[in-house]
Motif scaffolding. Structure first.
Motif, mmCIF file in Angstrom:
data_model
loop_
_atom_site.group_PDB
_atom_site.id
_atom_site.type_symbol
_atom_site.label_atom_id
_atom_site.label_comp_id
_atom_site.label_asym_id
_atom_site.label_seq_id
_atom_site.Cartn_x
_atom_site.Cartn_y
_atom_site.Cartn_z
ATOM 1 N N PRO A 519 37.940 14.974 55.577
ATOM 2 C CA PRO A 519 38.601 14.316 56.714
ATOM 3 C C PRO A 519 39.744 13.423 56.255
ATOM 4 C CG PRO A 519 36.222 14.216 56.959
ATOM 5 C CD PRO A 519 36.492 14.750 55.577
ATOM 6 N N HIS A 520 40.683 13.225 57.141
ATOM 7 C CA HIS A 520 41.888 12.470 56.812
ATOM 8 C C HIS A 520 41.648 10.991 57.104
ATOM 9 C CE1 HIS A 520 46.173 11.359 58.274
ATOM 10 N NE2 HIS A 520 46.000 10.959 57.029
ATOM 11 N N PHE A 531 46.909 15.262 52.841
ATOM 12 C CA PHE A 531 46.156 16.011 53.835
ATOM 13 C C PHE A 531 46.937 17.258 54.243
ATOM 14 C CE2 PHE A 531 48.674 12.757 55.898
ATOM 15 C CZ PHE A 531 49.316 13.433 56.925
ATOM 16 N N ASP A 579 42.564 23.616 57.692
ATOM 17 C CA ASP A 579 42.133 22.225 57.548
ATOM 18 C C ASP A 579 43.029 21.266 58.312
ATOM 19 O OD1 ASP A 579 39.850 22.620 55.849
ATOM 20 O OD2 ASP A 579 41.259 23.185 54.284
ATOM 21 N N GLN A 583 41.114 18.471 60.417
ATOM 22 C CA GLN A 583 41.344 17.049 60.153
ATOM 23 C C GLN A 583 41.899 16.351 61.390
ATOM 24 O OE1 GLN A 583 43.955 17.306 56.784
ATOM 25 N NE2 GLN A 583 42.383 18.252 55.491
#
Length: 801
Positions: A519-520, A531, A579, A583
């Motif tokens: 996760p960001h 990210f 992703d 994210q």
């Protein structure tokens, strides 16, 4: 009648415009591909969504409307306003000039209507001349706010084009033989074991040809949808479209040991808490079966085929409660059933009354009235054969539960006469499953029954070039997998207190197949690793180099072709690894925006938090499936439109900020919809009033002698409480949408503008526009402009805007 109408359809050269060609910028105050849509807000823009072959699949207006349409308008008026827009704006929809209403096939059938908060979806079936359209464009979906239509999905079928095999078509017998031959060759199943269902002639617009279409079943399971060209000269009809109605699941690479699951525990770290399940299911001969009206679980151990899996005995246990031991086969089955019921209950709380039967995809009508259908999920666990294909351990498909040897729980039959409903079928390898598998697969099940278009079922034009065009409907395969994973993230956030926390760094890691999964936020990226962004590797905005993650920039590339699915589509596997989307949605589900440079500190998003964010994003995901987004850009726009229209400008700005820094949507994208918030008691935007807020308007403003106006549920002013200046009595009349009056009586008088004046009789002369079942409206007016008279004569309501 059909022949007479077809004679009116003089064939012309109706060359479509290429949707993929960038349009010129418009002068201030106007927008649209042809710059012919007036802006209704300070900032406006538009988006076109394209098929891979250049046809226009959809159009969306931001800060503008395609045409006006009030809530509750009758079907005939919706159809007329749509016809008028298409004929007046052909270039916006990729069509050649000179279009007439009679060139369009919009039969006078009931329009499907779905409410989505302040948004409405209106669905109209299309015909090409006398033939129903098959595939992604069979349905035109109108997206409307309270004031009008702001988007259209589905390529408009132009009857001026001469499709192949219109003059003569191959017969049914050769068509059925060809369909079964192609199905056997592509599925590897014995031809004698296959049976066609609902073979019929259709127009396949993507190939500009007539074809024979049928669903193909192996036992009770639907294994393919096939369309073959209706070429009367061929012995084996050429394949136009082959769809395997299966959404593949996550592969063995993500499997990990699950001893037990308690939703409020840490599902990723052993030892895992055990939950004791209460009795759930149906009782038969003292056995407790894992089945109810919504979810059925079958122990399919030993099954060698989908048919055998669905015909296997349902797992049961003597006694009044389940208490199997962790790590046992029995516990794995019970645990899967418990989780799937949890996902279903959570989704149904939002989708109740808005599910769609899948029978129309077979050319059949559901016997259940609109709003009363709820899908059933039949789960076959641990079959002996890999029923999902060689590479997938879990999958979801649609199955025809109608064989006589099926267990009764696997049949979904309406109480009134009609066919068995299509049920969702899930195949699970093994008896114990990781917590990343079931929510993802349930996301595919939701996709199956959220809209007639079925986002994950692409219609593959076999003669098309073997190429992937990112940004078009070629996105549909990877998008379907991304969608399923986003649904899983929603379930984690809403149902798993531990795994759903913003600093649960394992959640995205377990779900994604990408290489930049964390996760960001600062908790999960303490080293400051960059990210993901939704741009191509060769985009100047991509900072990827040899030392970065390989998928730091994860937009599908033109080389990502899934040859196993047919031609012209992007690889399904790409969708597991986006992703940037995972994210971004993890931030949004927690109502926070994380910094774009280390340290990735996150700040709250107050408007989304008040929604609350998990509910708002979940509803937006379900709405996007109902629209059948089919492209990544369209999907992002649909989510943004839902949030903007139902939660306001501040919530939209917060959402777009997060999508922007992952480069999913343009940072300066204007508010997608005008969406006045009717019902909040504050007159705003184009609302004439809202609750008690009449904006200072009085009866005298409208020429009455006195009295008090009121505001109806559609935020339009009602003058029934006003007094007539002639009689002093209160004005009476209906405020609702009305069907067209029947013939008879005197014709209405018209004012200087040609619009019918107030006061004409309910029996005034008016002939409702007639369309035959194939949508061909035969008339004597030049240019087929019969809708203009109908729109001008549509009865005015006793309301003031």
């Amino acid at each position: 009648m059909l022949l007479a109408c077809s004679l009116l359809l003089a064939p012309v050269d109706a060359q479509r415009l290429d949707c993929r060609v960038p349009a010129a910028s418009c002068r201030p105050g106007m927008t649209g591909p042809a710059c012919d849509l007036p802006c209704a807000a300070a900032a406006c823009d538009y988006a076109r969504y394209c098929h891979g072959d250049g046809d226009t699949y959809g159009l969306a207006a931001f800060g503008a409307r395609l045409f006006a349409l009030g809530p509750g308008e009758p079907d005939w008026l919706v159809r007329l306003r749509l016809l008028q827009f298409i004929v007046d704006h052909p270039r916006d929809l990729g069509l050649a000039a000179g279009l007439r209403a009679r060139d369009l096939g919009l039969p006078a059938a009931p329009i499907g209507r779905v409410e989505a908060g302040a948004l409405r979806l209106l669905r109209l079936r299309q015909h090409y001349r006398e033939w129903p359209v098959f595939g992604a464009d069979a349905t035109l979906t109108l997206v409307a706010d309270r004031g009008g239509v702001i988007g259209i999905r589905g390529a408009v079928v132009d009857g001026r084009e001469d499709y192949a095999f219109v003059a003569a078509q191959a017969g049914r017998d050769v068509a059925v033989a060809s369909i079964l031959a192609h199905a056997a060759a592509r599925t590897g199943l014995a031809r004698a074991a296959l049976r066609p269902v609902r073979a019929r002639l259709v127009a396949f617009s993507r190939a500009r040809a007539l074809g024979w279409a049928a669903a193909v079943f192996h036992g009770p399971a639907r294994v393919a949808d096939v369309v073959v060209a209706a070429d009367p000269r061929a012995e084996l009809l050429p394949l136009l479209s082959f769809t395997d109605p299966t959404a593949a699941g996550l592969g063995d690479a993500l499997a990990f040991e699950v001893r037990a699951e308690a939703l409020d525990g840490d599902i990723f770290t052993a030892p895992i808490e055990t939950v004791r399940l209460p009795t759930a299911g149906s009782l038969s001969d003292g056995n407790v079966r894992l089945a109810d009206e919504q979810v059925v679980l079958i122990d399919a151990a030993g099954a060698e085929s989908r048919a055998q899996a669905l015909a296997s005995p349902i797992y049961g246990q003597l006694g009044g409660e389940f208490d199997a031991y962790p790590d046992s086969r029995e516990y794995g089955l019970q645990n899967s059933y418990y989780l799937l019921r949890s996902f279903y209950a959570h989704t149904d709380a939002f989708m109740h009354g808005r599910w769609d039967s899948a029978l129309p995809t077979l050319g059949l009508d559901s016997a259940l009235p609109a709003g009363q259908f709820a899908p059933r999920l039949v789960v076959a666990a641990d079959p002996a054969a890999p029923l999902c294909g060689a590479e997938a351990s879990w999958c979801v498909s649609s199955a025809w539960a109608g064989a006589t040897d099926d267990p009764p729980e696997a049949l979904q039959h309406p109480l009134v006469p009609g066919p068995h409903e299509v049920v969702g079928a899930m195949y699970l390898k093994g008896a114990n499953h990781s917590p990343s598998v079931l929510p993802h697969e349930f996301g595919h099940f939701v996709d199956l029954f959220a809209a007639p278009g079925l986002m994950f079922e692409p219609f593959v034009c076999m003669p098309c070039a073997a190429d992937c065009h990112p940004g078009t409907t070629d996105d549909v395969l990877p998008l379907s997998e991304t969608y399923a994973s986003l649904m899983a993230l929603w379930f984690y956030r809403a149902l798993y207190p531990a795994a759903g926390r913003n600093d649960s760094c394992a959640t995205l890691t377990r779900l994604s197949l990408g290489e930049n999964r964390n996760p960001h936020n600062a908790a999960c990226r303490p080293s400051g690793a960059d990210f993901s962004r939704f741009v191509a590797d060769d985009d100047p905005a991509c900072t990827n180099d040899e030392n970065d993650f390989l998928d730091l920039c994860d937009l599908p590339a033109q080389t990502d072709i899934d040859f196993t699915e047919g031609t012209g589509l992007c690889d399904r596997g790409v969708g597991y690894a986006l992703d940037s989307w995972f994210q971004a949605f993890w931030e949004l589900l927690h109502a926070e925006s994380c910094a774009t440079a280390p340290p990735y500190e996150c700040t709250p998003l107050p408007a989304l938090a008040a929604a609350p964010a998990a509910d708002a994003l979940g509803r937006a995901l379900l709405y996007a499936a109902q629209v059948s987004s089919s492209t990544y850009r369209g999907f992002a726009d649909d989510v943004a439109t839902y949030v903007a229209c139902n939660h306001g400008e501040a919530a939209y700005a917060e959402l777009n900020e997060v999508l922007c820094h992952h480069q999913i949507r343009p940072c300066a994208a204007p508010m997608p919809a005008l969406c006045e918030f009717c019902g909040d008691g504050v007159r705003s935007g184009g609302e004439a009033c809202d609750g008690g807020d009449l904006g200072g308007q009085s009866c005298e403003d409208f020429g009455f002698a006195g009295g008090t106006p009121s505001c109806d549920a559609s935020c339009q002013l009602v003058v029934e409480g006003c007094m007539s200046p002639e009689t002093g009595e209160s004005v009476t009349g209906s405020t609702g949408a009305e069907e067209p009056p029947t013939t008879g009586g005197e014709a209405p008088t018209t004012g200087a503008t040609g619009e019918a004046t107030e006061g004409w009789s309910a029996g005034a002369a008016f002939v409702a526009p007639h369309a035959s079942e194939d949508g061909c409206a035969c008339d004597s007016q030049a240019g087929g402009a019969w809708w203009l008279a109908a729109l001008g004569l549509a009865r005015r309501r006793r309301r003031a805007r």
